[in-house]
Design a protein around this motif. Sequence first.
Motif, PDB file in Angstrom:
ATOM      1  N   GLU A 137      77.894   2.580  30.404  1.00 53.43           N
ATOM      2  CA  GLU A 137      76.754   2.271  29.541  1.00 53.43           C
ATOM      3  C   GLU A 137      77.192   1.432  28.354  1.00 53.43           C
ATOM      4  O   GLU A 137      78.219   1.711  27.725  1.00 53.43           O
ATOM      5  CB  GLU A 137      76.106   3.562  29.036  1.00 53.43           C
ATOM      6  CG  GLU A 137      74.836   3.317  28.225  1.00 53.43           C
ATOM      7  CD  GLU A 137      74.177   4.611  27.785  1.00 53.43           C
ATOM      8  OE1 GLU A 137      73.022   4.850  28.184  1.00 53.43           O
ATOM      9  OE2 GLU A 137      74.828   5.389  27.063  1.00 53.43           O
ATOM     10  N   MET A 138      76.400   0.401  28.064  1.00 52.94           N
ATOM     11  CA  MET A 138      76.605  -0.400  26.865  1.00 52.94           C
ATOM     12  C   MET A 138      75.294  -0.473  26.097  1.00 52.94           C
ATOM     13  O   MET A 138      74.217  -0.209  26.632  1.00 52.94           O
ATOM     14  CB  MET A 138      77.100  -1.803  27.218  1.00 52.94           C
ATOM     15  CG  MET A 138      78.502  -1.837  27.778  1.00 52.94           C
ATOM     16  SD  MET A 138      79.156  -3.510  27.890  1.00 52.94           S
ATOM     17  CE  MET A 138      80.769  -3.171  28.602  1.00 52.94           C
ATOM     18  N   SER A 159      69.870   0.282  25.416  1.00 49.81           N
ATOM     19  CA  SER A 159      71.077   0.483  26.208  1.00 49.81           C
ATOM     20  C   SER A 159      70.810   0.175  27.675  1.00 49.81           C
ATOM     21  O   SER A 159      69.663   0.129  28.128  1.00 49.81           O
ATOM     22  CB  SER A 159      71.582   1.924  26.073  1.00 49.81           C
ATOM     23  OG  SER A 159      70.656   2.835  26.625  1.00 49.81           O
ATOM     24  N   ARG A 161      73.144  -0.021  31.798  1.00 55.84           N
ATOM     25  CA  ARG A 161      74.389   0.166  32.542  1.00 55.84           C
ATOM     26  C   ARG A 161      74.946  -1.181  33.013  1.00 55.84           C
ATOM     27  O   ARG A 161      74.190  -2.092  33.379  1.00 55.84           O
ATOM     28  CB  ARG A 161      74.137   1.053  33.757  1.00 55.84           C
ATOM     29  CG  ARG A 161      73.666   2.461  33.417  1.00 55.84           C
ATOM     30  CD  ARG A 161      74.797   3.353  32.957  1.00 55.84           C
ATOM     31  NE  ARG A 161      74.335   4.690  32.612  1.00 55.84           N
ATOM     32  CZ  ARG A 161      75.148   5.686  32.288  1.00 55.84           C
ATOM     33  NH1 ARG A 161      76.457   5.480  32.272  1.00 55.84           N
ATOM     34  NH2 ARG A 161      74.674   6.884  31.966  1.00 55.84           N
ATOM     35  N   VAL A 162      76.256  -1.289  33.005  1.00 58.15           N
ATOM     36  CA  VAL A 162      76.900  -2.464  33.578  1.00 58.15           C
ATOM     37  C   VAL A 162      76.513  -2.542  35.041  1.00 58.15           C
ATOM     38  O   VAL A 162      76.683  -1.572  35.800  1.00 58.15           O
ATOM     39  CB  VAL A 162      78.427  -2.386  33.417  1.00 58.15           C
ATOM     40  CG1 VAL A 162      79.103  -3.548  34.138  1.00 58.15           C
ATOM     41  CG2 VAL A 162      78.811  -2.373  31.941  1.00 58.15           C
ATOM     42  N   LEU A 178      73.902  -6.656  32.857  1.00 61.00           N
ATOM     43  CA  LEU A 178      73.556  -5.403  32.204  1.00 61.00           C
ATOM     44  C   LEU A 178      72.133  -5.037  32.602  1.00 61.00           C
ATOM     45  O   LEU A 178      71.213  -5.858  32.504  1.00 61.00           O
ATOM     46  CB  LEU A 178      73.659  -5.544  30.686  1.00 61.00           C
ATOM     47  CG  LEU A 178      73.665  -4.249  29.871  1.00 61.00           C
ATOM     48  CD1 LEU A 178      74.921  -3.443  30.157  1.00 61.00           C
ATOM     49  CD2 LEU A 178      73.563  -4.560  28.378  1.00 61.00           C
ATOM     50  N   ASP A 179      71.963  -3.800  33.081  1.00 60.16           N
ATOM     51  CA  ASP A 179      70.681  -3.353  33.608  1.00 60.16           C
ATOM     52  C   ASP A 179      69.761  -2.885  32.474  1.00 60.16           C
ATOM     53  O   ASP A 179      69.713  -1.702  32.144  1.00 60.16           O
ATOM     54  CB  ASP A 179      70.909  -2.219  34.613  1.00 60.16           C
ATOM     55  CG  ASP A 179      69.604  -1.712  35.226  1.00 60.16           C
ATOM     56  OD1 ASP A 179      68.613  -2.461  35.202  1.00 60.16           O
ATOM     57  OD2 ASP A 179      69.586  -0.569  35.724  1.00 60.16           O
ATOM     58  N   VAL A 191      76.319  -7.132  22.335  1.00 61.77           N
ATOM     59  CA  VAL A 191      76.380  -6.082  23.356  1.00 61.77           C
ATOM     60  C   VAL A 191      77.703  -5.365  23.146  1.00 61.77           C
ATOM     61  O   VAL A 191      78.754  -6.002  23.050  1.00 61.77           O
ATOM     62  CB  VAL A 191      76.290  -6.674  24.768  1.00 61.77           C
ATOM     63  CG1 VAL A 191      76.486  -5.592  25.821  1.00 61.77           C
ATOM     64  CG2 VAL A 191      74.953  -7.380  24.962  1.00 61.77           C
ATOM     65  N   VAL A 233      75.413 -11.101  30.075  1.00 56.44           N
ATOM     66  CA  VAL A 233      76.227 -10.976  28.871  1.00 56.44           C
ATOM     67  C   VAL A 233      77.432 -11.899  28.983  1.00 56.44           C
ATOM     68  O   VAL A 233      78.138 -11.887  30.001  1.00 56.44           O
ATOM     69  CB  VAL A 233      76.704  -9.526  28.680  1.00 56.44           C
ATOM     70  CG1 VAL A 233      77.518  -9.388  27.389  1.00 56.44           C
ATOM     71  CG2 VAL A 233      75.512  -8.565  28.667  1.00 56.44           C
TER      72      VAL A 233
END
Length: 275
Positions: A137-138, A159, A161-162, A178-179, A191, A233
């Motif tokens: 997670e980012m 936020s 997830r990759v 990134l989702d 990010v 990203v």
Amino acid sequence: MAWDLAVELIHATVQLEQPLGDGTRTVGTGFLISEIAPDGTPRTVLVTAGHVFSKMPGQDARIGYRIENADGTWSYSPQPLKIRDGDGKKLWTQHPSRDVAVMSITAPDAFAKAAIPLDWLAQDDTFQANQVGAGDEMMALGFPRGLAANQAGFPILRSGRVASFPIAPARSFPTFLLDFTVFPGNSGGPVFMSQAARRRVGATENGQDVQFIAGLLTQQVELNNERLEIGIVTHAKYIRETIALMDDPLAPVTVAHFEPVTGARAASAEEAVSP
């Protein structure tokens, strides 16, 4: 760690905008980096996506500073930001192959102090060293459709997830997916991975403090004119390279050709929005 990257970046992230004269405005996101100029003096560098500035036709944009009042409240105080000279020449530095732009600015003292240290940007080996990969997670900061979190003009934290594999090294994979849903105005936002982020199942370093700026949001994925709610990203490596180009136009840069999107279009997350 004694610092919270999410909070630090919230203070360092600003809205960038320029009225277009037809009742709309071009809106993007930027964030501030503190570093040392070649002459040894500290300076504040504004980072954003290159297309945010290129889609602003006028000489002056506005940068959304915030002021903390004596009673602890905050006020939104946007100020002019000159992005072109009188001859129309751009005042920002653009990476030659990636959608990254930087420029040295004179910021109010409070914002200069809030700027993020250059060292917090991911290095070439940061992703591998921390085993960052698909499913992690980012977080991202920005101003979707020009919307702020409140009247004080703070950015909105979200936020995702990759969503691609592999995501490193940056020289081979300059961008990653990134989702999360991307809107106009998100372009240029930072990010990052924070120690508070929940890691994917099986990550061997679960529980360890992991905090760094992974890159900046530059595009969204579209297929047949449909937005797929996936952001693109650009690695922080290219932010570092673009800052180096400010002082030395011949500084070495990485030329990478691989892109994570095949069969779909990478569209900018930046366009005119209603006021």
